[in-house]
Design an enzyme around this catalytic site. Sequence first.
Site, PDB file in Angstrom:
ATOM      1  N   HIS A  13       0.853  -1.186   0.000  1.00 55.61           N
ATOM      2  CA  HIS A  13       0.000   0.000   0.000  1.00 55.61           C
ATOM      3  C   HIS A  13       0.885   1.230   0.000  1.00 55.61           C
ATOM      4  CE1 HIS A  13      -3.473  -2.475   0.561  1.00 55.61           C
ATOM      5  NE2 HIS A  13      -2.957  -3.021   1.641  1.00 55.61           N
ATOM      6  N   GLU A  70      -4.729 -10.020   4.143  1.00 50.95           N
ATOM      7  CA  GLU A  70      -4.063 -11.106   4.876  1.00 50.95           C
ATOM      8  C   GLU A  70      -5.090 -11.996   5.573  1.00 50.95           C
ATOM      9  OE1 GLU A  70      -0.954  -9.920   7.676  1.00 50.95           O
ATOM     10  OE2 GLU A  70      -1.321 -11.732   8.852  1.00 50.95           O
ATOM     11  N   ASN A  95      -1.260  -1.491   8.880  1.00 52.72           N
ATOM     12  CA  ASN A  95      -0.177  -1.521   9.867  1.00 52.72           C
ATOM     13  C   ASN A  95       0.366  -0.130  10.123  1.00 52.72           C
ATOM     14  OD1 ASN A  95       2.812  -1.259   8.828  1.00 52.72           O
ATOM     15  ND2 ASN A  95       1.724  -2.327   7.196  1.00 52.72           N
ATOM     16  N   SER A 142       5.329  -1.025   4.490  1.00 47.48           N
ATOM     17  CA  SER A 142       5.395  -0.918   3.026  1.00 47.48           C
ATOM     18  C   SER A 142       5.971   0.428   2.584  1.00 47.48           C
ATOM     19  CB  SER A 142       4.003  -1.139   2.436  1.00 47.48           C
ATOM     20  OG  SER A 142       3.055  -0.334   3.091  1.00 47.48           O
TER      21      SER A 142
END
Lengths: 280, 280
Positions: A42, A127, A220, A262
């Site tokens: 992302h 996920e 995250n 990311s």
Amino acid sequence: MKRRITIAKSSGFCLGVQRAVEMALESAKKYGEVQMLGEIVHNETVIEILKNAGVRIVKSLDEVDSAKPVLFRSHGTPKGIRETARRSGLKVIDATCPLIIHIHKVAQKLEADGRTVIVIGDKGHDEVTAIVSDLANSIVVSNIQDAESLPRIRKAGAVAQSTQDIEQVGKIMSKIVEKVEDLRFINTICNPTRDRQRQVIKLASSNDIMLIIGSRTSANTKRLAAIASAINPKTFLIQNVDELNPDWFEKARTIGISSGASTPAESIEEVKKKIARFSS
Amino acid sequence: MKRRITIAKSSGFCLGVQRAVEMALESAKKYGEVQMLGEIVHNETVIEILKNAGVRIVKSLDEVDSAKPVLFRSHGTPKGIRETARRSGLKVIDATCPLIIHIHKVAQKLEADGRTVIVIGDKGHDEVTAIVSDLANSIVVSNIQDAESLPRIRKAGAVAQSTQDIEQVGKIMSKIVEKVEDLRFINTICNPTRDRQRQVIKLASSNDIMLIIGSRTSANTKRLAAIASAINPKTFLIQNVDELNPDWFEKARTIGISSGASTPAESIEEVKKKIARFSS
């Protein structure tokens, strides 16, 4: 005024993302093009680099050119899609993070042991969707309310999405134990995530300002920002260097920086350089 | 003023205590005397009745007359004492609560599975001491601080003392999950305890006054009082009818009553009758 900028040791790409990006670049080079099923990370900057290197994003297998390989990204890929790709004889490059493959295996083992599997994670996250696709029966628990509305279960097994906040998982578990007679919890929060969260806690508490760099679409990244904000109200989540606001730094002597899994190290460096240039 | 008194359905002796008291009385009758190792229940009235029926309390096996049987009480008896009694050829009447025997077995099974056993319970409580005596290695966790100071453990199994408050156990578990990679929790809080606690929650929230009858030396009684107090500040723990204070009832229209697991139904009846007699 002299400013001190501290960058978290665990920042930049996580190993799973690093590996997937490298596999995508190598495959694109080797096969002329690789078709990535969904966005590998992302992060807009990274996606742009990959596109330029010959990585084509496809939304589903229908769009795939069977002459070129398909890349499964680090988050994991739902069982149905994996099977369709195999049946269609597609060349698959599986860049699923090994730590996430481990979660799939652990969850399946818990199910084989006669346990209802509870996945503590974000509903609809790629996920989680992939983990659940390998199970006959499972329940996704995203928050305390979900845990409280669980039915009574005799035997359950619980795993966590790799990037969950352990403290939040603990709070959810405190409610799950009320519902389950025999509960086995395998802590599948990956070590890189734990290190990242631990360092964010440390930096947020010891610096005037805390910056989290990453996409607002990254779960995250948002979690890191939430952890930091709870400790330091002067926490800012920025997608990239352009979002930096000099006003934030007026009275700040110390600045902590971390990033989502990311976010490439380059983005962090850019931010660091720009802050250093702010007049004080 | 008309007062409404509601007595919790799950009050009076729990089944384990009821069974142990009956076994003690029967054995005393059959053998002329029975030697009880420690006090069978934390209740002075009950102890008095038992003494009069021929139940003699001994503090250790050294005081035992080998011509008469020894009674192991409901809480469970440490392994060392069980073995000494067997070696000495003593006649043993084992009144250990079957639900507590189950906890011993579960804990031993978890240990056999290569798990460090965590007992969530009160340090030094007879039940906990006996559970731990059957294990080679175990850790007693009584509160959140204990859980936070646990070392990192790869494989652990957790059980709870039968009369723990599930909400408190949940809070402790939320910290234990941070320390253990692979955790199995068998919820060994007994159903009678759960029912009792659930009913206390209900009564404490729906009555002006909440009374808990039981000994101040009884852990499960104190726990019920703590649960009720958190909901209704007008909660009173009384050992017996003599401790009732008419002032408490001045403006009270509704009264809820429950008791610890070692309080006989007669004590509750006495309290109920005395309240009814208070002038309003």
